[in-house]
Design a protein around this motif. Structure first.
Motif, PDB file in Angstrom:
ATOM      1  N   ARG A 382       0.819  -1.214   0.000  1.00 15.44           N
ATOM      2  CA  ARG A 382       0.000   0.000   0.000  1.00 15.44           C
ATOM      3  C   ARG A 382       0.851   1.262   0.000  1.00 15.44           C
ATOM      4  N   PHE A 383       2.101   1.150   0.455  1.00 15.28           N
ATOM      5  CA  PHE A 383       2.987   2.316   0.467  1.00 15.28           C
ATOM      6  C   PHE A 383       3.231   2.841  -0.939  1.00 15.28           C
ATOM      7  N   PHE A 384       3.152   1.963  -1.962  1.00 15.13           N
ATOM      8  CA  PHE A 384       3.496   2.323  -3.329  1.00 15.13           C
ATOM      9  C   PHE A 384       2.284   2.787  -4.140  1.00 15.13           C
ATOM     10  N   ASN A 385       1.164   3.067  -3.466  1.00 15.64           N
ATOM     11  CA  ASN A 385      -0.034   3.484  -4.195  1.00 15.64           C
ATOM     12  C   ASN A 385       0.227   4.679  -5.094  1.00 15.64           C
ATOM     13  N   GLN A 386       1.005   5.628  -4.611  1.00 13.94           N
ATOM     14  CA  GLN A 386       1.306   6.834  -5.374  1.00 13.94           C
ATOM     15  C   GLN A 386       2.767   6.787  -5.823  1.00 13.94           C
ATOM     16  N   SER A 387       2.995   6.914  -7.132  1.00 11.34           N
ATOM     17  CA  SER A 387       4.359   6.772  -7.670  1.00 11.34           C
ATOM     18  C   SER A 387       5.282   7.870  -7.167  1.00 11.34           C
TER      19      SER A 387
END
Length: 830
Positions: A382-387
């Motif tokens: 979930r940490f990588f939801n936003q590039s």
């Protein structure tokens, strides 16, 4: 005793003096830079003439020679530059800087009379060990990065400088001496940024994210750094030579140590040298064919591990790239504790030439330094939801912060660049042109907290509305980062109707992009054009309302739309649409139950859709999402629509659709793009609700249509299409001498469409109106006989133009069908 002590002191002083004379050391230091760009030249050879004393410059172009013997002069040389010598003085310490000028060079072919080229074995072992040193083999890693970007206008010809609109700028430029190189050439800086960020990588699944901690952006026309700051970090400047192919400016370049290295490259083993503490092979690499998308330059390979140590590679002007004169990449790599390498410093220079001798060129410089590496501590998915993510306090930062986080202090040239950019922003003519260009590109003109536009709505003319005038506006990020309002009002003087559009969007969550939007509009549309899917292309949208409108109607809509990104790349959309169809042409359909003629209909639709792009790069552009597209994996879309007889709706039906897009690198053979579009409409409906396939009767080529199909020629309630485009990137024409000089490129197209219409929908569309006069309806396909068109063409004609030749292979007996079409288009490509 005392005399003995005196003698000892005198003897000691004499001995020390004699030692200093006999073992005196000379120190020579300086910096080697590019005379045209001011960039440091790393890895250049510096030698005292007539001796074997020498050294290579470091990554910043600096050198230091300490020697007991001194020559008359010192010489600097590097491949691709003219060598330069300067005299030395007989003094202990001296600083001598060099500015080398690039030279055009052609490497001679190396002929080995017996046995294998000794460089081949080195490259073979380096290629075999790629997986051992590729950072993508790590479970996870995290780095702290410092990135700076500078963009300059160069090649300021005298004719360009004498233009009235430019003279005010050049007078300021002349006052800043640091922006003049030794040869008197000027550069005009227009953008400079510094960014400190943390970059995160995770394997299985492969995910990336950059968190912008601090950024400082100044540039002509830059009004809000929040959007710009997301693309000035290191994520967009990653160059991994352990990949087979490197994507640079949307082109695929083959790595010198790729699997197929022998197909693309020749090599020469120049020397065995010491780089830091590592003994390295120094190799010259160059393309076998000068117009291939390959590098030339120098690489250093560790002689024990066969890992890359340094690279200094150039994509020369001879490569088949438009406008680009040179792309230069320099990189230092350091091993991690786990073995794989991570670049510690990377410098990239992109030089864009003059389009004509009367214009100027462009120079872009990128520099990234990496440290504080952490390994194998993966962040949750979930940490990588936003590039790309901006920290809440990502702003400019204090001078102390930048002093601590810069690898090296800004040079006098870079400080002069900052001064120049700040000065340029205050010059009225510069502000006028920069704002004008942004207005043309985006369609909107910022005025405080609102943007006026789009300009495409200001005026138009067509056969239905006559002269059409309009005006619109929208709120921007300065107004609110939670609410966005937009609307326009237009009036047609011939049909005497007002048209309008208005929307209000509530941004509920920016991290997992969650929005709720309410909109209403009354506008002219055309059957088969699907204006809703063209909202992102304002110019095409305006052009479609110009001239003669085909099967026009007044569309009155009200929509409520919800959107949320549940995890990276996975976007869910749902909504309720109310739609009223009011035709402006002779249209009728038969009401399902009564079989009465009707010319208008209303629908109420419940919609839901899913979109997934595994490696699609998304940034938040103020109050909107902006996609940079996928790099490898396809994009999927699935949509469901249910028409219900509720509220204003009077027709029941169901729509299902599927869409797939992918860009595929074919290596030596170029690049392919394909799109699959499939769907079905369930229920008896008027034909405007069916899938009306877009034709193209104009002279101009477009990827959105079937280019040999007539307007409104076919509609389907069950369909599947494949649109395939291939760009040979010079693979074929580079082998033909004349074409090689022209830099023309071959392209190919294949479009196939399967479709059909059920009997109930055929019967729903009468061929005669109530008065008994014939009316146009729609054509239909036989699902067993696909619509097929094949095309081939040439692009990059005079760097701008493209000509395509299309053959229609099926349905040649249809009225108005032509077997052969020629389409032209203009494009700016690299």
């Amino acid at each position: 005793m005392f005399q003995s002590l005196i003698l000892r002191v005198v003897f000691s002083c004499f001995f020390l003096a004699f030692s200093q004379i006999s073992f005196a050391q000379y120190s020579i230091s300086g910096k080697v830079t590019d005379a045209e760009t001011g960039d440091p030249i790393a890895f250049a050879n510096v030698i005292l003439v007539g001796t074997t004393v020498g050294i290579t410059t470091d990554f910043e172009g600096n050198y230091l020679i300490e020697t007991r013997t001194l020559a008359d002069s010192i010489k600097v040389s590097y491949l691709g530059y003219l060598s330069q010598s300067k005299p030395l003085e007989r003094i202990p310490d001296q600083k001598i800087n060099f500015q080398l000028r690039p030279s055009s060079f052609e490497l001679e072919a190396f002929v080995f009379e017996a046995g294998e080229n000794p460089a081949f074995e080195i490259i073979r072992k380096a290629s075999e060990r790629r997986k051992d040193f590729d950072k993508r083999s790590l479970e996870a890693y995290e780095t702290k990065n410092y990135t700076k970007i500078e963009i300059d206008i160069d090649h300021l010809s005298e004719e360009f400088r004498q233009r009235k609109s430019v003279q005010k700028v050049t007078s300021v430029l002349d006052s800043i001496r640091q922006l003049t190189n030794d040869e008197g050439e000027k550069i005009l800086p227009v953008f400079f940024s510094e960014t400190v960020s943390r970059f995160y990588y995770r394997n299985n699944p492969e995910l990336r994210k950059e968190v912008i901690e601090k950024t400082k952006v100044t540039g002509v026309g830059i009004t809000d750094g929040s959007t710009t700051s997301q693309i000035t970090g290191s994520a967009f400047q990653e160059y991994n030579f352990y990949k087979n192919w490197l994507n640079i400016l949307e082109k695929e370049f083959i790595s010198p140590i790729a699997d197929g290295w022998k197909t693309f490259y020749d090599y020469d083993l120049l020397d065995s040298v010491l780089v830091g503490q590592d003994s390295c092979y120094k190799l010259q690499v160059y393309p076998r064919r000068e117009q291939d998308l390959a590098f030339s330059g120098t690489i250093w390979i560790n002689s024990k591990t066969y890992a890359l140590k340094q690279v200094d590679l150039t994509i020369p002007k001879s490569a088949n790239l438009n406008f680009i004169e040179r792309i230069k990449i320099q990189q230092e790599l350091e091993p991690t504790t786990a073995g794989p390498l991570i670049p510690s410093k990377t410098r990239v220079q992109i030089k864009i030439g003059q389009v004509t001798p009367q214009t100027a060129g462009l120079l872009a410089k990128f520099y990234t330094a990496t440290d504080s590496v952490k390994l194998n501590d993966p962040q949750p998915t979930r940490f990588f939801n936003q590039s790309v993510e901006l920290l809440p306090d990502f702003g400019t930062g204090t001078p102390e912060f930048w002093s601590e986080n810069r690898k090296d202090p800004l040079s006098s040239e870079e400080l002069a660049v900052l001064q120049m950019v700040d000065t340029l922003k205050t010059i009225p003519i510069i502000r006028f042109y920069s704002e004008g260009l942004k207005f043309f590109a985006t369609g909107f003109l910022p005025v405080g907290k609102i943007d006026l536009g789009p300009w495409t709505e200001f005026g138009n003319y067509n056969n239905v509305e006559g002269v059409r005038l309009g005006m619109g506006l929208r709120t921007n990020y300065k107004f609110s980062n939670k609410w966005a309002f937009q609307g326009y009002l237009a009036y047609g003087f011939k049909d005497e109707r007002f048209k309008y559009s208005a929307s209000a969007t509530r941004i509920l969550d920016r991290a997992r992009w969650t929005t709720l939007k309410l909109s209403a509009s009354k506008e002219i549309d055309q059957v088969g054009l699907e204006m809703e899917s063209l909202q992102g292309n304002s110019i095409f949208l305006a052009a479609s309302r110009f001239g003669t409108l085909r099967r026009p109607f007044i569309a009155t809509t009200q929509k409520l739309t919800f959107q949320r990104e549940f995890f990276k790349g996975f976007l869910f959309t749902a909504g309720l649409n109310l739609f009223d169809f009011d035709p402006l042409y002779d249209f009728y359909y038969l009401e399902k139950d009564t079989r009465e003629y009707r010319s208008e209909f209303q629908t109420t639709e419940i919609r839901a859709g899913l979109r997934y792009g595994r490696d699609e790069i998304i940034i938040i552009n103020d109050n909107e999402r902006a996609s940079f597209g996928p790099s490898r994996w396809p994009i999927f879309e699935v949509n469901y629509t249910r028409g219900i007889d509720f509220l204003i709706g009077d027709i029941r039906y169901t729509k299902l659709s599927f869409y797939l897009y992918q860009r595929v690198n074919m290596g030596l053979f170029g690049v392919s793009r394909y799109e699959v579009d499939a769907g079905q409409v369930f229920g008896e409906v008027p034909y405007p609700i069916l899938k009306n396939h877009l034709g193209n009767e104009t002279l101009f080529y477009t990827t959105a249509a079937f280019n040999t199909m007539n307007f409104n020629e076919f509609a389907s309630d069950r369909y599947m299409s494949l649109r395939y485009r291939h760009f040979f990137e010079g693979f074929l024409l580079n082998r033909i001498p004349l074409m090689k000089k022209l830099k023309w490129r071959a392209v190919a197209n294949a479009n196939v469409l399967f479709g059909s219409v059920r009997d109930e929908n055929i019967q729903n569309a009468p061929t005669f109106n109530p008065e008994g006069n014939p009316i146009e309806t729609f054509g239909r396909l036989d699902f067993g006989v696909p619509y097929l068109e094949l095309g081939y063409g040439i692009e990059n004609i005079f760097k701008f133009f493209r000509v395509d030749f299309f053959h229609r292979m099926t349905y040649l007996d249809n009225p108005g069908a032509k077997p052969f079409h020629v389409k032209v288009s203009a494009q700016i490509i690299l």
